[in-house]
Design an enzyme around this catalytic site. Structure first.
Site, short mmCIF file in Angstrom:
data_model
loop_
_atom_site.label_atom_id
_atom_site.label_comp_id
_atom_site.label_asym_id
_atom_site.label_seq_id
_atom_site.Cartn_x
_atom_site.Cartn_y
_atom_site.Cartn_z
N ALA A 13 1.77 -5.91 -2.53
CA ALA A 13 2.73 -6.18 -3.60
C ALA A 13 4.08 -5.51 -3.38
O ALA A 13 5.05 -5.82 -4.07
CB ALA A 13 2.14 -5.75 -4.95
N ARG A 18 13.04 -2.04 2.88
CA ARG A 18 13.60 -1.43 4.10
C ARG A 18 13.62 -2.38 5.30
O ARG A 18 14.22 -2.08 6.32
CB ARG A 18 12.82 -0.14 4.44
CG ARG A 18 13.26 1.03 3.61
CD ARG A 18 12.40 2.24 3.86
NE ARG A 18 11.10 2.12 3.20
CZ ARG A 18 10.08 2.96 3.40
NH1 ARG A 18 10.19 3.95 4.26
NH2 ARG A 18 8.94 2.79 2.75
N ASP A 109 0.52 -3.99 5.29
CA ASP A 109 1.54 -3.59 6.26
C ASP A 109 1.01 -2.58 7.27
O ASP A 109 1.78 -1.88 7.91
CB ASP A 109 2.80 -3.07 5.54
CG ASP A 109 2.50 -1.92 4.61
OD1 ASP A 109 1.34 -1.50 4.53
OD2 ASP A 109 3.44 -1.45 3.94
N GLU A 158 -0.06 13.81 -2.47
CA GLU A 158 1.10 13.09 -1.93
C GLU A 158 2.18 14.09 -1.54
O GLU A 158 2.32 15.14 -2.17
CB GLU A 158 1.64 12.10 -2.96
CG GLU A 158 0.71 10.94 -3.24
CD GLU A 158 0.30 10.18 -1.98
OE1 GLU A 158 1.19 9.65 -1.28
OE2 GLU A 158 -0.91 10.14 -1.68
C1 UD1 Z 1 0.19 5.63 0.41
C2 UD1 Z 1 -0.79 6.71 -0.02
C3 UD1 Z 1 -0.66 7.90 0.93
C4 UD1 Z 1 -0.91 7.45 2.35
C5 UD1 Z 1 0.01 6.28 2.72
C6 UD1 Z 1 -0.41 5.71 4.06
C7 UD1 Z 1 -1.00 6.58 -2.45
C8 UD1 Z 1 -0.57 7.13 -3.74
N1 UD1 Z 1 -0.48 7.13 -1.36
O1 UD1 Z 1 1.49 6.18 0.28
O2 UD1 Z 1 -1.63 8.89 0.58
O3 UD1 Z 1 -0.71 8.53 3.24
O4 UD1 Z 1 -0.09 5.23 1.75
O5 UD1 Z 1 0.49 4.76 4.48
O6 UD1 Z 1 -1.83 5.68 -2.42
N2 UD1 Z 1 1.49 -1.27 -3.15
C9 UD1 Z 1 1.22 -2.25 -4.08
N3 UD1 Z 1 1.54 -2.04 -5.40
C10 UD1 Z 1 2.09 -0.88 -5.81
C11 UD1 Z 1 2.38 0.11 -4.85
C12 UD1 Z 1 2.06 -0.11 -3.54
O7 UD1 Z 1 0.69 -3.32 -3.73
O8 UD1 Z 1 2.34 -0.77 -7.02
C13 UD1 Z 1 1.15 -1.52 -1.76
C14 UD1 Z 1 2.35 -1.50 -0.83
O9 UD1 Z 1 2.85 -2.81 -0.66
C15 UD1 Z 1 1.73 -0.98 0.47
C16 UD1 Z 1 0.61 -0.08 0.00
O10 UD1 Z 1 0.33 -0.45 -1.33
O11 UD1 Z 1 1.17 -2.04 1.23
C17 UD1 Z 1 0.97 1.40 0.06
O12 UD1 Z 1 2.04 1.64 -0.81
P1 UD1 Z 1 3.21 2.63 -0.48
O13 UD1 Z 1 4.12 2.73 -1.63
O14 UD1 Z 1 3.77 2.28 0.84
O15 UD1 Z 1 2.40 3.97 -0.37
P2 UD1 Z 1 2.87 5.31 0.28
O16 UD1 Z 1 3.81 6.00 -0.63
O17 UD1 Z 1 3.27 5.08 1.66
#
Ligand code: UD1
Ligand code: CA
Length: 461
Positions: A13, A18, A109, A158
């Site tokens: 989602a 970026r 991703d 986090e």
């Molecule tokens: C998340 C993890 C982190 C981990 C990292 C690995 C959490 C809180 N943190 O952080 O511990 O080290 O991934 O890459 O889970 N997404 C949604 N809906 C949302 C938010 C995110 O579908 O509301 C999806 C994003 O598109 C992505 C994935 O979830 O594919 C991870 O989200 P992202 O915001 O990138 O997480 P990080 O902050 O990187």
């Protein structure tokens, strides 16, 4: 062990801002396939009862691409209207997940995850929780894995919420987890957004699992490249390189393919090779390509959706598309075989030759500077340099048929529709407009005029 029924939840989602692109991030290709497709492939190999894709941004485009290319998957589309965090994303899918399921969470991703790693994760979870972790030199940006003195996982923090001490931890959460649906439902209900990002963190479920005495185990990913994520184009480029290296290694190690430089080989599709095939530098293979035993590909070639039989050699700089090449042929350098080219055994195509919808019989040769389109050549035909099939009259395409043993002299124009009989000879520089019978010479014998002393005299005289 028996694997419990599974639901895979794929998080997709995020907006992917970026990437600086109008294309949704998860549709950007890795190895020629949208990255979400790679994740779905891996998910599907776990034989889950459902693959739930949580989408938000540009969901329509993602859905139409995915539904077209991955129609056999047990997909369920789940909309997350607002991106309130990974916990919130999983919560959108959960109402439809049965209580006895284990839920595997993947990120769309993170496209290079291997199914064998996912199997280890599911096995480690049993009916509890498991987290896929990895040790990295630079953990910046990731959730850190917290362990107690006994080495058990006690939580994930986090980066933005972590203390100095916690930030020094180099074991990180890959974002890939396996959790029991019946507990997960309760834990997700309990999440609150009282953290640095104001989000509902899926990772907070680990702490809750500890409190509810549900066992938490971890699987350490031995190959960190599997969990490389894509946030921007630079990371996409890095993931692409990893994928290409992985394919090159598999082809060399498991299939005996010779590659002059594995770093200068790209495969965007599927390649099947026989024994002792060799590919020189900077070759691109697209779609479905099959190479028979002993096929050799010269440098700087692109081959798409083609079949090349045993013993054939492609010299450098060739473009081959939708073609079928027989055994022991030789092609190039600098040849362009367009869709529908079929070469029988021992045929040759040389430099600066273009073919299209053309069958070339056994042992026939088109060695230099020709266009042969919509044509059928028998066996042992020799097409001289500069021969053109004039297949298009401005409105329609027409076919040229050339019998066995025909000799076409250089610089001939073959005006289609045209049929040239067996063993006919076309004199050099002839424009052939009428059919030619077997064993006949067709020749344009108008001789050019010669005017001696032309340069020294005056043109008016
Ligand atoms: C998340 C993890 C982190 C981990 C990292 C690995 C959490 C809180 N943190 O952080 O511990 O080290 O991934 O890459 O889970 N997404 C949604 N809906 C949302 C938010 C995110 O579908 O509301 C999806 C994003 O598109 C992505 C994935 O979830 O594919 C991870 O989200 P992202 O915001 O990138 O997480 P990080 O902050 O990187
Ligand atoms: Ca985030």
């Amino acid at each position: 062990m028996t694997i419990p029924p599974l639901t895979v939840v794929v998080l997709a989602a995020g907006e992917g801002r970026r990437m600086r692109s109008d294309t949704p991030k998860v549709l950007h290709p890795v190895g020629g396939e949208p990255m979400v497709g790679r994740v779905l492939d891996a998910a599907n190999q776990l034989h889950p009862q459902s693959i739930d894709v949580v989408y938000g941004h540009a969901g329509g485009v993602v859905q139409s691409v995915v539904s077209e290319f991955y129609e056999d998957l047990p997909l369920r589309w789940v909309h997350q209207a607002e991106q309130l965090g990974t916990g919130h994303a999983v919560a959108q899918a959960l109402p439809a997940v049965p209580d006895d399921h284990q839920v595997v969470v993947l990120c769309a991703d993170v496209p290079l995850i291997r199914v064998k790693t996912l199997r280890r994760l599911v096995e480690a979870a049993a009916d509890g929780v498991s987290v896929l972790t990895v040790e990295v030199n630079d953990p910046a940006g990731y959730g850190r894995i917290l362990r107690n003195a006994a080495g058990q996982i006690t939580g994930i923090v986090e980066e933005k919420d972590a203390t100095e001490e916690q930030r020094a931890i180099r074991e990180i959460n890959t974002g890939v987890l396996c959790l029991p649906a019946r507990h997960l439902r309760v834990w997700l209900d309990n999440l609150d957004a009282g953290n640095a990002q104001g989000e509902l963190y899926l990772t907070d479920c680990i702490g809750q699992a500890r409190l509810s005495r549900v066992p938490v185990s971890s699987v350490v990913c031995t190959d960190p490249s599997e969990v490389q994520g894509v946030n921007d184009r630079a990371q996409l480029g890095a993931v692409e390189r990893t994928w290409q290296q992985r394919q090159a290694q598999t082809l060399m190690r498991d299939h005996g393919l010779g590659l002059s430089d594995p770093a200068r080989f790209d495969l965007r599709g599927h390649l099947e090779v026989g024994r002792d095939c060799h590919i020189d530098v900077d070759v691109l293979i697209e779609g479905d390509v099959v190479l028979g035993d002993g096929v050799r590909i010269g440098p700087f070639c692109r081959i798409q959706d083609s079949h090349i039989a045993a013993g054939t050699e492609l010299l450098g700089h060739c473009e081959i598309e939708d073609s079928h090449i027989g055994a022991d042929c030789r092609i190039g350098p600098f040849a362009r075989l367009r869709p529908g080219t079929r070469m029988a055994e021992g045929a040759r195509i040389g430099n600066f030759v273009e073919t299209k919808q053309t069958e070339i019989g056994a042992g026939s040769k088109i060695n230099h500077l020709s266009y042969v389109g919509d044509a059928q050549l028998g066996a042992a035909v020799n097409v001289g340099a500069g021969t053109i099939t004039c297949n298009y009259d401005g409105r329609k395409k027409h076919r040229t048929r050339i019998g066995d043993g025909v000799f076409v002299g250089s610089n001939s124009a073959l005006v289609a529709p045209l049929s040239i009989g067996n063993n006919a000879v076309i004199g050099a520089g002839t424009t052939v407009r009428d059919d030619v019978a077997d064993d006949t010479l067709a020749v344009d014998d108008r001789r050019p005029r010669q005017i001696p002393g032309w340069r020294s005299g005056s043109p008016e005289e």
